[in-house]
Design a protein around this motif. Structure first.
Motif, PDB file in Angstrom:
ATOM      1  N   SER A 176       0.814  -1.216   0.000  1.00 61.68           N
ATOM      2  CA  SER A 176       0.000   0.000   0.000  1.00 61.68           C
ATOM      3  C   SER A 176       0.849   1.267   0.000  1.00 61.68           C
ATOM      4  CB  SER A 176      -0.944   0.010   1.198  1.00 61.68           C
ATOM      5  OG  SER A 176      -0.210  -0.031   2.410  1.00 61.68           O
ATOM      6  N   ASN A 177       2.058   1.173   0.541  1.00 57.77           N
ATOM      7  CA  ASN A 177       2.944   2.342   0.533  1.00 57.77           C
ATOM      8  C   ASN A 177       3.460   2.640  -0.874  1.00 57.77           C
ATOM      9  OD1 ASN A 177       2.755   2.781   3.319  1.00 57.77           O
ATOM     10  ND2 ASN A 177       4.407   1.334   3.748  1.00 57.77           N
ATOM     11  N   GLY A 216      10.552  13.782  -1.767  1.00 57.95           N
ATOM     12  CA  GLY A 216      10.634  14.624  -0.577  1.00 57.95           C
ATOM     13  C   GLY A 216       9.379  14.549   0.276  1.00 57.95           C
ATOM     14  N   ARG A 217       8.281  14.045  -0.325  1.00 60.83           N
ATOM     15  CA  ARG A 217       7.018  13.973   0.413  1.00 60.83           C
ATOM     16  C   ARG A 217       7.116  13.081   1.646  1.00 60.83           C
ATOM     17  NH1 ARG A 217       4.126  17.663  -0.113  1.00 60.83           N
ATOM     18  NH2 ARG A 217       4.630  17.720   2.083  1.00 60.83           N
ATOM     19  N   ASP A 244      -0.479   9.728  -2.246  1.00 62.19           N
ATOM     20  CA  ASP A 244       0.207   9.102  -3.371  1.00 62.19           C
ATOM     21  C   ASP A 244       1.147   8.014  -2.856  1.00 62.19           C
ATOM     22  OD1 ASP A 244      -0.974  10.777  -5.249  1.00 62.19           O
ATOM     23  OD2 ASP A 244       0.586  12.294  -5.031  1.00 62.19           O
ATOM     24  N   GLY A 245       1.335   6.994  -3.648  1.00 61.46           N
ATOM     25  CA  GLY A 245       2.269   5.946  -3.287  1.00 61.46           C
ATOM     26  C   GLY A 245       3.680   6.283  -3.737  1.00 61.46           C
ATOM     27  N   LEU A 246       4.620   5.448  -3.341  1.00 56.32           N
ATOM     28  CA  LEU A 246       6.018   5.683  -3.685  1.00 56.32           C
ATOM     29  C   LEU A 246       6.260   5.640  -5.189  1.00 56.32           C
ATOM     30  CD1 LEU A 246       7.763   3.575  -0.874  1.00 56.32           C
ATOM     31  CD2 LEU A 246       7.716   6.079  -1.078  1.00 56.32           C
ATOM     32  N   LEU A 247       5.514   4.813  -5.909  1.00 56.46           N
ATOM     33  CA  LEU A 247       5.685   4.749  -7.358  1.00 56.46           C
ATOM     34  C   LEU A 247       5.354   6.095  -8.013  1.00 56.46           C
ATOM     35  CD1 LEU A 247       4.195   1.223  -8.160  1.00 56.46           C
ATOM     36  CD2 LEU A 247       6.613   1.902  -8.173  1.00 56.46           C
ATOM     37  N   GLU A 290       5.374   8.976  -6.467  1.00 63.77           N
ATOM     38  CA  GLU A 290       6.347   9.955  -5.978  1.00 63.77           C
ATOM     39  C   GLU A 290       7.682   9.834  -6.706  1.00 63.77           C
ATOM     40  OE1 GLU A 290       4.478  10.346  -1.475  1.00 63.77           O
ATOM     41  OE2 GLU A 290       6.104   8.942  -1.876  1.00 63.77           O
ATOM     42  N   ILE A 291       8.084   8.615  -7.067  1.00 66.61           N
ATOM     43  CA  ILE A 291       9.293   8.429  -7.873  1.00 66.61           C
ATOM     44  C   ILE A 291       9.099   9.068  -9.251  1.00 66.61           C
ATOM     45  CG2 ILE A 291      10.705   6.723  -9.080  1.00 66.61           C
ATOM     46  CD1 ILE A 291      10.302   4.859  -6.665  1.00 66.61           C
ATOM     47  N   ALA A 292       7.923   8.845  -9.851  1.00 66.23           N
ATOM     48  CA  ALA A 292       7.638   9.433 -11.161  1.00 66.23           C
ATOM     49  C   ALA A 292       7.641  10.958 -11.085  1.00 66.23           C
ATOM     50  CB  ALA A 292       6.291   8.929 -11.675  1.00 66.23           C
ATOM     51  N   GLN A 293       7.067  11.516 -10.017  1.00 67.61           N
ATOM     52  CA  GLN A 293       7.075  12.965  -9.840  1.00 67.61           C
ATOM     53  C   GLN A 293       8.496  13.489  -9.676  1.00 67.61           C
ATOM     54  OE1 GLN A 293       4.542  13.089  -6.396  1.00 67.61           O
ATOM     55  NE2 GLN A 293       2.689  13.515  -7.588  1.00 67.61           N
ATOM     56  N   HIS A 294       9.303  12.774  -8.915  1.00 64.78           N
ATOM     57  CA  HIS A 294      10.692  13.178  -8.685  1.00 64.78           C
ATOM     58  C   HIS A 294      11.474  13.187  -9.999  1.00 64.78           C
ATOM     59  CE1 HIS A 294      13.577  13.789  -5.310  1.00 64.78           C
ATOM     60  NE2 HIS A 294      14.449  13.508  -6.252  1.00 64.78           N
ATOM     61  N   LEU A 295      11.266  12.159 -10.807  1.00 62.31           N
ATOM     62  CA  LEU A 295      11.917  12.107 -12.118  1.00 62.31           C
ATOM     63  C   LEU A 295      11.418  13.227 -13.025  1.00 62.31           C
ATOM     64  CD1 LEU A 295      11.912   8.257 -12.818  1.00 62.31           C
ATOM     65  CD2 LEU A 295      13.929   9.710 -12.486  1.00 62.31           C
ATOM     66  N   GLU A 296      10.148  13.531 -12.950  1.00 58.82           N
ATOM     67  CA  GLU A 296       9.582  14.608 -13.767  1.00 58.82           C
ATOM     68  C   GLU A 296      10.238  15.939 -13.422  1.00 58.82           C
ATOM     69  OE1 GLU A 296       5.228  16.725 -14.638  1.00 58.82           O
ATOM     70  OE2 GLU A 296       5.451  15.213 -13.062  1.00 58.82           O
ATOM     71  N   TYR A 297      10.336  16.260 -12.136  1.00 64.68           N
ATOM     72  CA  TYR A 297      10.975  17.511 -11.731  1.00 64.68           C
ATOM     73  C   TYR A 297      12.428  17.541 -12.196  1.00 64.68           C
ATOM     74  CZ  TYR A 297       7.012  17.471  -8.440  1.00 64.68           C
ATOM     75  OH  TYR A 297       5.764  17.398  -7.881  1.00 64.68           O
ATOM     76  N   THR A 298      13.114  16.408 -12.054  1.00 62.89           N
ATOM     77  CA  THR A 298      14.526  16.332 -12.426  1.00 62.89           C
ATOM     78  C   THR A 298      14.710  16.541 -13.925  1.00 62.89           C
ATOM     79  OG1 THR A 298      15.009  14.820 -10.597  1.00 62.89           O
ATOM     80  CG2 THR A 298      16.575  14.867 -12.423  1.00 62.89           C
ATOM     81  N   PHE A 299      13.920  15.859 -14.737  1.00 60.91           N
ATOM     82  CA  PHE A 299      14.069  15.959 -16.193  1.00 60.91           C
ATOM     83  C   PHE A 299      13.705  17.361 -16.693  1.00 60.91           C
ATOM     84  CE2 PHE A 299      13.285  11.127 -16.566  1.00 60.91           C
ATOM     85  CZ  PHE A 299      14.628  10.892 -16.314  1.00 60.91           C
TER      86      PHE A 299
END
Length: 233
Positions: A16-17, A177-178, A25-28, A30-39
């Motif tokens: 569930s995490n 960061g969330r 939001d789940g970690l998946l 949040e990882i996608a969001q983190h990559l989006e900000y980075t790119f």
């Protein structure tokens, strides 16, 4: 201390995490969001820094300005800039991306300028003697030879941005960061540690990819065309 690490493992292995709930939001994601900000940040930084670096390295004009600009931007506190832009523009993605772009510009600018400026002058002179014009010299001679250093600048910029993109959560956005900031607010350490671990792993993966491209792009090695030797001695 052992309980914290075991709780962190439990947090990372709870489905569930990763998938999230109706409220979080789940970690998946949040990882996608983190990559989006980075790119976004690294891409915009490259659009700004690479052309300037190519021009300055090729012409030799504005070297002092570039060196001063790189040193100035490196000294700016990213979190302070984020807060300043947020107070000016309001909450949202724009102030975060601007702050991260300013973080990514210096290594890209320095790598591009240094790469082009340090191309062997005899090679450049020989290309001019063959009849290449200034633009052709830049694109066909200087840029390919400078590519490993340019990718080195990209590598440094990506590492800095992906490690710092967690501050997006400080102004209400997502990303890895969330769990870090949410855990800090409630003294819930497993999400904080889990978020930090995932940021580190993400940085290592991106670094490995860019390092591999930089290794393959070295001029004169033929590595991009080389077939790996799979024979066992």
């Amino acid at each position: 201390m052992s309980n914290i690490f075991s709780d962190t493992v439990s947090y990372l292995t709870t489905a569930s995490n990763w998938t999230g709930t109706a409220d979080t939001d789940g970690l998946l994601i949040e990882i996608a969001q983190h990559l989006e900000y980075t790119f976004y940040a690294v891409g915009l930084a490259a659009l700004i820094a690479v052309p300037i670096g190519l021009f300055v390295g090729h012409t030799g004009k504005g070297e002092v300005i570039v060196v001063g600009l790189v040193n100035m931007l490196r000294s700016l506190p990213t979190l302070g800039l984020l807060l300043l832009f947020t107070l000016w523009m309001g909450l949202g993605l724009t102030p975060t991306i601007i702050a991260l772009v300013l973080l990514g510009v210096p290594p890209l600018l320095a790598g591009t300028y240094a790469g082009v400026a340090n191309v062997d002058k005899s090679v450049v002179d020989a290309s001019r003697a063959m009849g290449l014009n200034s633009l052709q010299v830049l694109l066909k001679v200087e840029f390919p030879n400078a590519l490993p250093l340019i990718l080195g600048g990209l590598r440094n910029a990506t590492l800095q941005v992906v490690a710092t993109a967690a501050i997006a959560a400080y102004v209400g956005l997502g990303g890895l960061g969330r769990p870090i900031f949410d855990g800090l607010a409630t003294y819930d350490y497993p999400p904080m540690i889990a978020g930090s671990i995932l940021v580190t792993l993400l940085a290592l993966v991106l670094d490995s990819i860019i390092a591999g491209v930089a290794w393959a792009s070295a001029p004169g090695t033929g590595r991009l065309r080389r077939v790996p030797d799979l024979a066992i001695a």
